[in-house]
Design a protein around this motif. Structure first.
Motif, short mmCIF file in Angstrom:
data_model
loop_
_atom_site.label_atom_id
_atom_site.label_comp_id
_atom_site.label_asym_id
_atom_site.label_seq_id
_atom_site.Cartn_x
_atom_site.Cartn_y
_atom_site.Cartn_z
N LYS A 82 -40.60 -27.82 -9.96
CA LYS A 82 -40.48 -26.40 -10.31
C LYS A 82 -41.43 -26.01 -11.43
N SER A 83 -41.71 -26.94 -12.33
CA SER A 83 -42.62 -26.66 -13.45
C SER A 83 -44.09 -26.66 -13.01
N GLY A 84 -44.35 -27.09 -11.77
CA GLY A 84 -45.72 -27.18 -11.29
C GLY A 84 -46.42 -28.42 -11.82
N ILE A 85 -47.69 -28.53 -11.50
CA ILE A 85 -48.49 -29.63 -12.03
C ILE A 85 -49.83 -29.06 -12.48
N PRO A 86 -50.40 -29.61 -13.54
CA PRO A 86 -51.69 -29.12 -14.02
C PRO A 86 -52.80 -29.40 -13.00
N LEU A 87 -53.82 -28.57 -13.01
CA LEU A 87 -54.95 -28.77 -12.10
C LEU A 87 -55.62 -30.12 -12.34
N GLY A 88 -55.64 -30.56 -13.59
CA GLY A 88 -56.22 -31.88 -13.88
C GLY A 88 -55.49 -32.99 -13.16
N LYS A 89 -54.18 -32.90 -13.08
CA LYS A 89 -53.41 -33.91 -12.36
C LYS A 89 -53.65 -33.80 -10.86
N THR A 90 -53.73 -32.56 -10.36
CA THR A 90 -54.03 -32.35 -8.95
C THR A 90 -55.37 -32.98 -8.61
N ARG A 91 -56.36 -32.74 -9.46
CA ARG A 91 -57.68 -33.33 -9.27
C ARG A 91 -57.59 -34.84 -9.25
N ALA A 92 -56.85 -35.43 -10.17
CA ALA A 92 -56.72 -36.88 -10.25
C ALA A 92 -56.06 -37.44 -8.98
N ILE A 93 -55.05 -36.77 -8.47
CA ILE A 93 -54.39 -37.20 -7.23
C ILE A 93 -55.38 -37.15 -6.07
N TYR A 94 -56.14 -36.06 -5.98
CA TYR A 94 -57.14 -35.93 -4.93
C TYR A 94 -58.20 -37.01 -5.04
#
Length: 126
Positions: A82-94
């Protein structure tokens, strides 16, 4: 020099996509997004633009996923906290997922698909 060609080529994609029908040729490949999102390793003069392009693509992906999910709730493919995830973490996952795939596979796969599957593995809906 290849970094300059990549950055210039990527900047040209949106211009063409406004006047052309959407198809596989106007999509960003997973390999291209990996190259763009690898901005910390680009020459200093290209990092800011590449970071904006990377984060813009990630934001657009989330916008699209949210719209589709509203229209068809049972079809959510991943469920973020619900709090979302930072774009930096999204980038790291990708990047972690993309770096495990071959260049050939990434070249023929749309970036959105690889991102969607990486997020589904990290944040499955329960």
């Amino acid at each position: 020099m290849k970094y300059i060609a990549l950055i210039v080529g990527v900047f040209m994609l949106p211009i063409g996509s406004f006047s052309e029908k959407a198809n596989a040729q106007t999509q960003i490949s997973a390999d291209m997004l990996r190259a763009i999102c690898n901005y910390p390793n680009l020459p200093q003069q290209h990092r800011a633009n590449a970071k904006q392009m990377c984060h813009g693509h990630l934001r657009g992906f989330f916008d699209y996923h949210n719209v589709i999910s509203v229209l068809n709730k049972p079809a959510r493919i991943f469920c973020l906290p619900k709090s979302g995830i930072p774009l930096g973490k999204t980038r790291a996952i990708y990047m972690q997922d993309a770096n495990q795939k071959s260049k050939d596979e990434l070249t023929r796969t749309p970036a959105g698909f690889v991102l969607m599957m990486a997020l589904a593995a990290q944040y499955p809906c329960r």
